[in-house]
Design a protein around this motif. Structure first.
Motif, PDB file in Angstrom:
ATOM      1  N   TYR A   1       0.813  -1.213   0.000  1.00 31.27           N
ATOM      2  CA  TYR A   1       0.000   0.000   0.000  1.00 31.27           C
ATOM      3  C   TYR A   1       0.851   1.269   0.000  1.00 31.27           C
ATOM      4  O   TYR A   1       0.321   2.364   0.185  1.00 31.27           O
ATOM      5  N   ASP A   2       2.159   1.113  -0.196  1.00 29.32           N
ATOM      6  CA  ASP A   2       3.016   2.296  -0.219  1.00 29.32           C
ATOM      7  C   ASP A   2       2.626   3.183  -1.399  1.00 29.32           C
ATOM      8  O   ASP A   2       2.474   2.709  -2.532  1.00 29.32           O
ATOM      9  N   GLY A   3       2.497   4.469  -1.138  1.00 29.97           N
ATOM     10  CA  GLY A   3       1.997   5.384  -2.154  1.00 29.97           C
ATOM     11  C   GLY A   3       3.051   6.051  -3.005  1.00 29.97           C
ATOM     12  O   GLY A   3       2.768   7.086  -3.625  1.00 29.97           O
ATOM     13  N   ARG A   4       4.247   5.466  -3.101  1.00 29.27           N
ATOM     14  CA  ARG A   4       5.325   6.162  -3.817  1.00 29.27           C
ATOM     15  C   ARG A   4       5.007   6.374  -5.293  1.00 29.27           C
ATOM     16  O   ARG A   4       5.361   7.412  -5.863  1.00 29.27           O
ATOM     17  N   SER A   5       4.324   5.400  -5.928  1.00 27.85           N
ATOM     18  CA  SER A   5       3.999   5.573  -7.344  1.00 27.85           C
ATOM     19  C   SER A   5       2.897   6.601  -7.541  1.00 27.85           C
ATOM     20  O   SER A   5       2.870   7.316  -8.549  1.00 27.85           O
ATOM     21  N   PHE A   6       1.987   6.702  -6.593  1.00 26.39           N
ATOM     22  CA  PHE A   6       0.983   7.765  -6.653  1.00 26.39           C
ATOM     23  C   PHE A   6       1.648   9.128  -6.504  1.00 26.39           C
ATOM     24  O   PHE A   6       1.333  10.080  -7.232  1.00 26.39           O
ATOM     25  N   ALA A   7       2.597   9.234  -5.556  1.00 27.65           N
ATOM     26  CA  ALA A   7       3.298  10.502  -5.371  1.00 27.65           C
ATOM     27  C   ALA A   7       4.046  10.889  -6.635  1.00 27.65           C
ATOM     28  O   ALA A   7       4.065  12.060  -7.039  1.00 27.65           O
ATOM     29  N   ARG A   8       4.653   9.919  -7.273  1.00 25.45           N
ATOM     30  CA  ARG A   8       5.353  10.165  -8.548  1.00 25.45           C
ATOM     31  C   ARG A   8       4.414  10.766  -9.583  1.00 25.45           C
ATOM     32  O   ARG A   8       4.812  11.612 -10.393  1.00 25.45           O
TER      33      ARG A   8
END
Length: 475
Positions: free
Chosen positions: A126-133
């Motif tokens: 559920y880490d949102g790193r790709s959403f932040a990108r």
């Protein structure tokens, strides 16, 4: 500390919060949005957390409501973290603020699954790193589970877990702007029980105005009449009280730790071969006055909804807790799928056209998808295996164990892009659903199918067949 990581402090209405910046991603983990539900607050409505006077250390995940996993081995890595502050949330944001010349970012608030009994917001899936990108702020939320969250007890507010989520959404509305988010562009999303919670809050008058878009992945409906729902749950908690040697009351269950209660719930559920959701939201209160299906006919019509299911859910050749090859032949599995009588069809896929039919008059629109990529490890398009694709985290821990060594990166790119586009406010590129046979659905990952081509077929989980280019094929 990693040389590439630095502390970053955000001043929010809830007080200063100190997180970590790594590259172009900021993470603020385990921020309490409510007071710990302990002591007199254990079986009470959540209480808003007091303002932090000093920077809150948000460098690590907070405590989880889960004390005992649903299964010994689960598809999703779901860590249990000790502590009392279980009503917390995490924010993962682009390391760029609107003050730097950018417009506020849209927000996706994620509700984890686990049958309303387990699950963890701290999963690396559920880490949102790709959403932040991609210019989206991700928020993951913890909420009360099992007896503490959903048991109907005398002198206890109903649906405490949903009340937790509503309070968390209120926190997001008041505080997310400080992280660069737009409180007017919030997408509520969840999977499995989390997806069911999305539909529940979409149907609820209590959820009005707290989110502007909704995404339900493999979520079902828990319809039935209010008396029937509550009677079934009360019967389960009575048996649970007998097992624990306490009355099925606030005082009785309050004398047992959350860990002991969760162990007893899972053991009793297994012994009784109980409903997959023995404890779940009930209808007939101020949060869910009517069934979810009925509520969807009158609420949330201004909220666009994207929903779907995997092709096999719990009907694969193998499951994580029992990874042995299926005792059924491929032909038998195919026949069961075509019959439309599997758990996948009755609990998950059938919910999609029913929801679409309830929202037929919704001006905002409803769109369906179907995830069809078969995991070579689990023998089908199993429950949960779509998550690393939607989150675009194929390198996360546990992915290889569930999806094999080479899950298709291009599928993750396509699925994540569709989800990001929806969160950003774009309408999906396929026809809206109205709950009638022949409704189109985006089909992801069926061998031989184009990755992002619209399906021209029937999304009908009950019948269980899809017509593709005029040819009827088993789903």
């Amino acid at each position: 500390m990693d040389a590439r990581t630095e502390t970053v402090v955000v001043h929010t209405p809830a007080g200063p919060v100190a997180g970590r910046r790594t590259g172009r991603v900021d993470r603020f983990l385990g921020i309490p949005y409510a007071e710990p539900p302990t002591g007199v607050r254990r079986f009470a409505a959540p209480v808003r957390r007091g303002r932090f006077s000093e920077p809150f250390d948000a460098s690590r995940h907070g405590a989880t409501s889960q004390r005992v996993p649903l299964f010994t081995t689960t598809t999703i890595p779901e860590p249990s973290i000790a502590g009392d502050d279980i009503l917390n949330l995490s924010v993962v944001a682009p390391a760029t603020a609107p003050s730097d010349g950018h417009a506020p970012f849209p927000v996706v608030v994620w509700i984890h699954g686990g049958g309303f009994l387990a699950g963890s917001p701290a999963s690396p899936w559920y880490d949102g790193r790709s959403f932040a990108r991609d210019g989206v702020i991700g928020v993951t939320v913890g909420y009360r589970l099992g007896v503490d969250g959903f048991a109907p007890l005398d002198d206890v507010p109903t649906n405490l877990g949903l009340r937790d989520l509503l309070l968390a959404l209120g926190w997001v509305r008041e505080n997310i702007a400080a992280f660069g988010g737009d409180p007017g562009r919030v997408t509520l999303a969840g999977q499995s029980a989390g997806g069911a919670a999305v539909l529940a809050l979409l149907s609820s008058p209590a959820g009005d105005g707290l989110f502007q878009r909704a995404v339900c992945l493999s979520g079902g409906l828990f319809d039935g009449d209010a008396d029937g729902d509550e009677a079934a749950a009360r019967g389960f908690v009575e048996r649970l009280g007998e097992r624990l040697g306490v009355p099925p009351t606030r005082a009785g269950f309050g004398s047992r730790t959350a860990e002991r209660l969760q162990e007893a719930v899972l053991a009793l559920r297994g012994e009784l071969d109980a409903d997959i959701l023995p404890l779940r939201p009930i209808t007939g209160d101020d949060i869910l006055p009517v069934s979810v299906a009925d509520g969807l006919t009158g609420h949330g019509h201004d909220v666009p909804l994207l929903l779907g299911a995997t092709g096999d859910e719990f009907d694969c050749g193998a499951v994580p807790e029992d990874p042995r090859p299926s005792r059924y032949s491929p032909a038998e599995l195919l026949a069961a799928r075509a019959a439309g009588t599997r758990v996948t069809d009755t609990l998950f896929r059938a919910a999609c056209p029913r929801v679409a039919a309830s929202r037929r008059d919704a001006v905002a629109g409803t769109w369906l998808y179907s995830f069809e990529w078969p995991s070579p490890v689990l023998g089908g398009a199993a429950h949960c295996v779509d998550l690393p694709f939607f989150f675009d985290v194929l390198d996360a821990p546990g992915v290889t164990e569930a999806l094999g060594p080479v899950p298709p990166a291009e599928l993750a790119t396509a699925m994540h892009a569709d989800l990001v586009g929806f969160v950003h406010g774009r309408e999906p590129g396929w026809t809206r659903a109205t709950g009638v046979p022949g409704d189109p659905a985006r089909e992801y990952g069926r061998p031989g199918a184009a990755l992002v081509a619209d399906t021209t077929g029937v999304f009908d989980p009950v019948v269980g067949v899809r017509a593709v280019s005029g040819v009827v094929e088993a789903c």
